[in-house]
Design a protein around this motif. Structure first.
Motif, PDB file in Angstrom:
ATOM      1  N   SER A 130       0.842  -1.193   0.000  1.00  0.00           N
ATOM      2  CA  SER A 130       0.000   0.000   0.000  1.00  0.00           C
ATOM      3  C   SER A 130       0.878   1.244   0.000  1.00  0.00           C
ATOM      4  N   ALA A 131       0.258   2.384  -0.232  1.00  0.00           N
ATOM      5  CA  ALA A 131       0.997   3.644  -0.189  1.00  0.00           C
ATOM      6  C   ALA A 131       1.602   3.855   1.195  1.00  0.00           C
ATOM      7  N   LYS A 132       0.849   3.528   2.229  1.00  0.00           N
ATOM      8  CA  LYS A 132       1.336   3.692   3.597  1.00  0.00           C
ATOM      9  C   LYS A 132       2.574   2.817   3.849  1.00  0.00           C
ATOM     10  N   GLU A 133       2.539   1.570   3.377  1.00  0.00           N
ATOM     11  CA  GLU A 133       3.673   0.670   3.561  1.00  0.00           C
ATOM     12  C   GLU A 133       4.895   1.150   2.791  1.00  0.00           C
ATOM     13  N   LEU A 134       4.677   1.562   1.549  1.00  0.00           N
ATOM     14  CA  LEU A 134       5.792   2.060   0.746  1.00  0.00           C
ATOM     15  C   LEU A 134       6.394   3.303   1.390  1.00  0.00           C
ATOM     16  N   GLN A 135       5.553   4.193   1.858  1.00  0.00           N
ATOM     17  CA  GLN A 135       6.045   5.407   2.498  1.00  0.00           C
ATOM     18  C   GLN A 135       6.847   5.067   3.758  1.00  0.00           C
ATOM     19  N   ALA A 136       6.383   4.083   4.523  1.00  0.00           N
ATOM     20  CA  ALA A 136       7.094   3.688   5.743  1.00  0.00           C
ATOM     21  C   ALA A 136       8.490   3.156   5.431  1.00  0.00           C
ATOM     22  N   VAL A 137       8.603   2.295   4.426  1.00  0.00           N
ATOM     23  CA  VAL A 137       9.915   1.721   4.074  1.00  0.00           C
ATOM     24  C   VAL A 137      10.831   2.803   3.513  1.00  0.00           C
ATOM     25  N   VAL A 143      13.954  10.794   0.292  1.00  0.00           N
ATOM     26  CA  VAL A 143      13.068  11.956   0.206  1.00  0.00           C
ATOM     27  C   VAL A 143      11.721  11.599  -0.400  1.00  0.00           C
ATOM     28  N   GLU A 144      11.668  10.577  -1.236  1.00  0.00           N
ATOM     29  CA  GLU A 144      10.404  10.176  -1.845  1.00  0.00           C
ATOM     30  C   GLU A 144       9.373   9.785  -0.797  1.00  0.00           C
ATOM     31  N   GLY A 145       9.840   9.336   0.364  1.00  0.00           N
ATOM     32  CA  GLY A 145       8.945   8.912   1.427  1.00  0.00           C
ATOM     33  C   GLY A 145       8.307  10.060   2.186  1.00  0.00           C
ATOM     34  N   ARG A 146       8.754  11.265   1.956  1.00  0.00           N
ATOM     35  CA  ARG A 146       8.215  12.420   2.681  1.00  0.00           C
ATOM     36  C   ARG A 146       6.891  12.910   2.116  1.00  0.00           C
ATOM     37  N   SER A 147       6.612  12.604   0.870  1.00  0.00           N
ATOM     38  CA  SER A 147       5.407  13.097   0.209  1.00  0.00           C
ATOM     39  C   SER A 147       4.498  11.931  -0.179  1.00  0.00           C
ATOM     40  N   ILE A 148       3.315  11.892   0.395  1.00  0.00           N
ATOM     41  CA  ILE A 148       2.375  10.821   0.052  1.00  0.00           C
ATOM     42  C   ILE A 148       1.967  10.920  -1.412  1.00  0.00           C
TER      43      ILE A 148
END
Length: 188
Positions: A134-141, A148-153
């Protein structure tokens, strides 16, 4: 040298590694270079083409695999070419190979082990184990890795959209596998 480092670093012993398995070693010749290059680029925080002991230590800490900085510096130094301040990709590859041999031994298992490697990589992202990233899981990893890609949903949704072939807003295993096999990686 790697075996001595492992003996003196209890946090990196196989039993302490999360989901440690022989597939930690990236054996597949078709995916090995691509995956290892991605890891190298993630660890090379400043993008200068070398990984210093400090960058490696920071990356291991972020992944929960912290190591003693002085021992890590000693290990990295044993792989450095004269005049280098950090590991270039070839030296990083040699370090990876030696650590893999020291931890798990070498076993070339072909396609079956390549599939196991791919599934294990997928599980790193699929934190809740539901079979989707999910987007949440990808953002967490991405956040754990300090990217920096993880900072913006919005950026995370964009990343998912680029590989989400069935447009369900998630990445399933087959979409992940297709992405891993098809994304080109620059090798400097």
């Amino acid at each position: 040298m790697a075996e001595a480092f492992l003996k003196s670093s209890p946090s990196l012993k196989p039993a302490a590694l999360p989901r440690a398995s022989p597939s930690f070693r990236l054996r597949s010749s078709s995916l090995n270079s691509v995956r290892l290059r991605r890891v190298f680029d993630i660890f090379d925080r400043n993008g200068d083409g070398v990984i210093t002991a400090d960058e490696l230590c920071e990356a291991l800490d972020r992944l929960g695999l912290g190591a003693d900085p002085s021992e890590l510096r000693s290990l990295v130094a044993s792989f450095l070419q004269p005049g280098q301040s950090g590991l270039n990709f070839d030296a990083f590859h040699s370090l990876h190979r030696e650590l893999g041999d020291a931890i798990f031994g070498y076993n070339d298992g072909g396609e079956e082990e390549e599939e196991d490697d791919m599934m294990e990589a997928f599980r790193v992202f699929d934190e809740d184990g539901d079979g989707y990233i999910s987007a949440k899981e990808l953002q967490a990893v991405l956040g754990k890795l300090g990217l920096v890609e993880g900072r913006s949903i919005d950026r995370v949704y964009e990343m998912i959209g680029s590989v989400d072939r069935n447009h369900d807003g998630r990445v399933d295993y087959f979409e992940f596998k297709n992405m891993m096999k098809s994304v080109p990686v620059q090798i400097s």
